[in-house]
Write a protein that holds these residues in place. Structure first.
Motif, PDB file in Angstrom:
ATOM      1  N   GLY A   1      -2.149  -1.569  -2.431  1.00 26.39           N
ATOM      2  CA  GLY A   1      -1.033  -1.948  -1.572  1.00 26.39           C
ATOM      3  C   GLY A   1       0.002  -0.854  -1.412  1.00 26.39           C
ATOM      4  N   HIS A   2      -0.352   0.388  -1.777  1.00 28.37           N
ATOM      5  CA  HIS A   2       0.579   1.522  -1.686  1.00 28.37           C
ATOM      6  C   HIS A   2       0.173   2.460  -0.553  1.00 28.37           C
ATOM      7  CE1 HIS A   2       2.233   0.273  -5.498  1.00 28.37           C
ATOM      8  NE2 HIS A   2       1.055   0.398  -6.093  1.00 28.37           N
ATOM      9  N   ASN A   3       1.162   3.082   0.055  1.00 22.77           N
ATOM     10  CA  ASN A   3       0.918   4.063   1.119  1.00 22.77           C
ATOM     11  C   ASN A   3       0.889   5.451   0.489  1.00 22.77           C
ATOM     12  OD1 ASN A   3       2.320   1.641   2.360  1.00 22.77           O
ATOM     13  ND2 ASN A   3       1.608   2.715   4.177  1.00 22.77           N
ATOM     14  N   GLN A   4      -0.180   5.714  -0.269  1.00 17.62           N
ATOM     15  CA  GLN A   4      -0.315   7.010  -0.932  1.00 17.62           C
ATOM     16  C   GLN A   4      -1.737   7.154  -1.463  1.00 17.62           C
ATOM     17  OE1 GLN A   4       2.704   6.280  -3.888  1.00 17.62           O
ATOM     18  NE2 GLN A   4       1.196   5.841  -5.472  1.00 17.62           N
ATOM     19  N   TYR A   5      -2.028   8.352  -1.943  1.00  9.74           N
ATOM     20  CA  TYR A   5      -3.301   8.625  -2.587  1.00  9.74           C
ATOM     21  C   TYR A   5      -3.319   7.924  -3.938  1.00  9.74           C
ATOM     22  CZ  TYR A   5      -6.803  11.368  -5.191  1.00  9.74           C
ATOM     23  OH  TYR A   5      -7.870  11.761  -5.952  1.00  9.74           O
ATOM     24  N   GLY A   6      -4.439   7.312  -4.258  1.00  5.09           N
ATOM     25  CA  GLY A   6      -4.664   6.728  -5.586  1.00  5.09           C
ATOM     26  C   GLY A   6      -5.970   7.284  -6.099  1.00  5.09           C
TER      27      GLY A   6
END
Length: 153
Positions: A90-95
């Motif tokens: 649910g994050h707007n980033q690289y995981g």
């Protein structure tokens, strides 16, 4: 024209992703080199996913409206003026890779599109898939491998 290609100086296709790029390390994106983008490409889209996740496909990174002449995505950075969508956390980033058990494949899929997508940053991989439909000129992928046993002991 040669086929569009995606590679990384950090790891070879179907080889181990260094821990630096995972939850066991700095959890930053690796450098990705983009070559042979087809003529007529208006934007690129990138999806990083784990098809081996226990509950089905796990999305680690979703990026679209990347400039077609970018050449590479720099380590630990997001392409300027692109849009980062929501990953499975649910994050707007690289995981980065973070397998709970076993060895998993992490597939970076790159798409050359004949359009710039009008898609909000709240979008997920599923919404990106729908928006890209009928706009894909070419696609390529790069697969990295990571295991929970690869991390620090």
């Amino acid at each position: 024209m040669e086929k569009m290609r995606l590679s990384s100086p950090a790891f070879q296709d179907n080889k181990k992703i260094p821990a630096k790029f995972t939850c066991d390390g700095d959890n930053i994106n690796p450098e990705l080199v983009i070559e042979n983008v087809p003529r007529g490409t208006k934007s690129l889209a990138l999806i990083m996913e784990d098809p081996d996740a226990p509950n089905g496909l796990w999305v680690h990174w979703v990026v679209w409206n990347i400039w077609p002449n970018i050449g590479k995505l720099v380590e630990h950075s997001e392409p300027r003026e692109s849009v980062i969508g929501k990953n499975s956390w649910g994050h707007n980033q690289y995981g980065g890779p973070c397998p709970p058990s076993g060895t998993h494949r992490y597939i970076f899929r790159l798409y050359a599109l004949d359009a710039v997508l009008d898609l909000a940053g709240t979008a997920s991989k599923g919404q990106l898939d729908v928006a890209m439909n009928q706009h894909i000129l070419a696609e390529t992928s790069l697969t990295g491998i990571y295991s929970e046993s690869d991390g620090p002991s």
